[in-house]
Design a protein around this motif. Sequence first.
Motif, PDB file in Angstrom:
ATOM      1  N   PHE A  27       6.130   7.622   1.181  1.00 15.05           N
ATOM      2  CA  PHE A  27       6.728   6.039   0.852  1.00 15.05           C
ATOM      3  C   PHE A  27       7.172   5.446   1.668  1.00 15.05           C
ATOM      4  O   PHE A  27       7.465   4.305   1.038  1.00 15.05           O
ATOM      5  CB  PHE A  27       6.704   6.013  -0.762  1.00 15.05           C
ATOM      6  N   GLU A  81       0.059  -1.860  -3.757  1.00 16.27           N
ATOM      7  CA  GLU A  81       0.801  -0.907  -4.565  1.00 16.27           C
ATOM      8  C   GLU A  81       1.830  -2.309  -5.557  1.00 16.27           C
ATOM      9  O   GLU A  81       2.196  -1.302  -7.055  1.00 16.27           O
ATOM     10  CB  GLU A  81       1.438   0.015  -4.382  1.00 16.27           C
ATOM     11  N   LYS A 129       0.504   6.499 -10.425  1.00 17.29           N
ATOM     12  CA  LYS A 129      -0.047   7.290 -10.115  1.00 17.29           C
ATOM     13  C   LYS A 129       0.243   7.329  -8.388  1.00 17.29           C
ATOM     14  O   LYS A 129      -0.403   8.640  -8.079  1.00 17.29           O
ATOM     15  CB  LYS A 129      -1.856   6.055  -9.493  1.00 17.29           C
ATOM     16  N   THR A 130       1.028   6.678  -7.986  1.00 14.30           N
ATOM     17  CA  THR A 130       1.989   7.296  -6.783  1.00 14.30           C
ATOM     18  C   THR A 130       2.869   7.087  -6.337  1.00 14.30           C
ATOM     19  O   THR A 130       3.663   6.134  -7.640  1.00 14.30           O
ATOM     20  CB  THR A 130       1.225   6.153  -5.903  1.00 14.30           C
ATOM     21  N   LYS A 131       3.606   8.072  -6.270  1.00 12.40           N
ATOM     22  CA  LYS A 131       5.200   7.872  -6.020  1.00 12.40           C
ATOM     23  C   LYS A 131       5.807   6.437  -5.816  1.00 12.40           C
ATOM     24  O   LYS A 131       7.523   6.310  -6.232  1.00 12.40           O
ATOM     25  CB  LYS A 131       5.602   9.256  -4.762  1.00 12.40           C
ATOM     26  N   SER A 187       0.288  17.804  -6.109  1.00 10.82           N
ATOM     27  CA  SER A 187      -0.014  17.757  -4.657  1.00 10.82           C
ATOM     28  C   SER A 187      -0.243  18.978  -4.069  1.00 10.82           C
ATOM     29  O   SER A 187      -1.508  19.878  -3.334  1.00 10.82           O
ATOM     30  CB  SER A 187       0.912  17.067  -3.858  1.00 10.82           C
TER      31      SER A 187
END
Length: 222
Positions: A27, A81, A129-131, A187
Motif C-alpha cells: 500500500f 481509494e 476492499k483494499t488494505k 490473498s
Amino acid sequence: MIIGLVLCGLVAVLLFFGVAERVFKSFGVAYWLAFVLVGIMIGSAFIPTFKIGAVSFNVAGFIAPLIFSAVFFALATRTHEAGRALVTTSVVAALFIAIKLLIEPIANATVTAIVVGFLCGAVGFLVGKTKLAALAAMFLGLPIGESITSAVNMYVYGTRMSFGTAATFDAVILASVFAVVLFETVSAIKRTMNARARAHAQNNAEISDEFDADEYKKYFDE
C-alpha cells in the motif's frame, strides 16, 4: 495499552526480519518509513495524557492515529481509494459508537477494545476492499467514534470530555492488524487456488499434447 504495544512490537519484529516488508510496500509505504511509523506508534504510547481545561487528550489513542490517518488518506488519494476510505471510515465509526454505548457499561475497557478491534477490523476488510482503505478507516474512524461517544457520555452522564484513551489505542492497533491479516489470508488462498488451477490446466495440456489421434486413425479406417 498492552495489547497495542504487543502487536506493534510483533509488527516491528516482522519488519526487522523482512516478513512484513511486502505488506507495507503493497500500500505504498517504503521499508524505512514503515519502521518510522511503527516506532512513532510505540513511542506515542509512553506519552502521558494531557489536559486542556476540562478536556483530556490521549496521544496514542487520538493524536497519533489522526496523524497516521492523514498519511494513509494521502496514499489513498494517489491510488484513487480516498472515497472508499471515507465510506469505510463512516461505517467503522458508527460501529464503534454502537459497540461502546451497548457493551461498555457492562464490560471493562479491555474487553470492549478486543470486541471493537475484531469487529471493526472485519468490517474494514469487508467494506474497504483494499488494505489502504481499511487502514485509513481504522486510524480515523475509531478516534472519531471515541470522541462522539465521549461527547454523548458527557451530555448524558456528566463525565469529562476526552479525546482518545488507552483502550482506543489497543482497539485501533488490533483492528488494523486484524484487517491486514484477513486481506493477506484471502490473498494467500487466492494465490494457492490460482496456482493449482494453472498446474491443473498445464497437466491437461501436456496430456492433450501427448495424445495423437492420427496415430490410431489408421486402425479405424481399416
